[in-house]
Design an enzyme around this catalytic site. Structure first.
Site, PDB file in Angstrom:
ATOM      1  CB  CYS A 117       5.017  -2.838   7.057  1.00  0.00           C
ATOM      2  SG  CYS A 117       4.934  -3.109   5.284  1.00  0.00           S
ATOM      3  CG  HIS A 160      -0.806  -1.626   6.215  1.00  0.00           C
ATOM      4  ND1 HIS A 160      -0.007  -1.270   7.279  1.00  0.00           N
ATOM      5  CD2 HIS A 160       0.004  -2.298   5.354  1.00  0.00           C
ATOM      6  CE1 HIS A 160       1.230  -1.708   7.054  1.00  0.00           C
ATOM      7  NE2 HIS A 160       1.264  -2.345   5.901  1.00  0.00           N
ATOM      8  CD  GLU A 161      -1.683  -5.323   3.161  1.00  0.00           C
ATOM      9  OE1 GLU A 161      -0.939  -5.441   2.168  1.00  0.00           O
ATOM     10  OE2 GLU A 161      -1.249  -5.324   4.324  1.00  0.00           O
ATOM     11  CG  HIS A 164       1.821  -2.050   0.882  1.00  0.00           C
ATOM     12  ND1 HIS A 164       3.118  -1.630   1.050  1.00  0.00           N
ATOM     13  CD2 HIS A 164       1.483  -2.698   2.021  1.00  0.00           C
ATOM     14  CE1 HIS A 164       3.541  -2.011   2.248  1.00  0.00           C
ATOM     15  NE2 HIS A 164       2.563  -2.651   2.867  1.00  0.00           N
TER      16      HIS A 164
HETATM   17 ZN    ZN Z   1       2.706  -3.350   4.754  1.00  0.00          ZN
END
Ligand code: ZN
Length: 190
Positions: A117, A160-161, A164
């Protein structure tokens, strides 16, 4: 264009906040944000420019990673190496706004190398189990709604995004005691 100094790092509270929904039409600032996030990914994937601007290469960048707590993320997944049929077309490229995973496979998948990341400077080893296939609904910069099915690597990147935007980081999913233990039947993607 964003540089590494603009990327928020682990420890910054913005990375642990739930990002706010985005209203349409986008403001000028939000349009620039979308453009600049995608630009970062494009430039970072060009080996020469990446070196020149001292970037870390990335396939996804979410707004909280540049300090903006809004539900927006740029995703640019390049074609697989050696895939001649792709014509150099990315596997997935868009700025996803207000994304929602409307359905997901029971089947898990994880990257053999683990995940990285741009906001996490240290290496955190371990498997990050994700859903292998997802149906993703999101709005693009024009406010148009898309519903698409993704599998394997692009599905992992989008999960993953989206994490966030919910204040989560990839290592939250790593098994603390047994980092290299994934749920049974997990597809390993290298
Ligand atoms: Zn990330």
């Amino acid at each position: 264009m964003y540089l590494m100094k603009d990327i928020t790092r682990d420890g910054n509270p913005v990375l642990r906040k739930r990002a706010a929904k985005v209203e349409f039409p986008l403001s000028k600032e939000e349009q620039d944000l979308a453009k600049n996030m995608m630009k970062y990914l494009e430039v970072s994937q060009d080996p020469e420019l990446c070196e020149k601007y001292k970037l870390r290469a990335g396939v996804g960048l979410a707004a909280p990673q540049v300090g903006v707590s809004k539900q927006m993320a740029a995703v640019l997944v390049p074609p697989l190496e050696g895939d001649d049929k792709s014509d150099g077309k990315p596997l997935f490229k868009d700025v996803i706004i207000n994304p929602v995973i409307v359905s997901e496979s029971v089947q898990y998948a994880a990257l053999t190398e683990g995940e990285g990341c741009l906001s996490v400077d240290k290496d955190v080893p371990g498997y990050v189990p994700r859903h292998d296939r997802i149906t993703l609904r999101y709005q693009d910069v024009n406010g148009e709604t898309h519903q698409i099915r993704l599998k394997n690597y692009p599905a992992i990147v989008c999960q993953h995004e989206i994490d966030h935007l919910h204040g989560m980081l990839f290592y939250d999913h790593i098994n603390k005691e047994h980092p290299f233990e994934a749920p049974e039947d997990t597809i390993m993607i290298s």
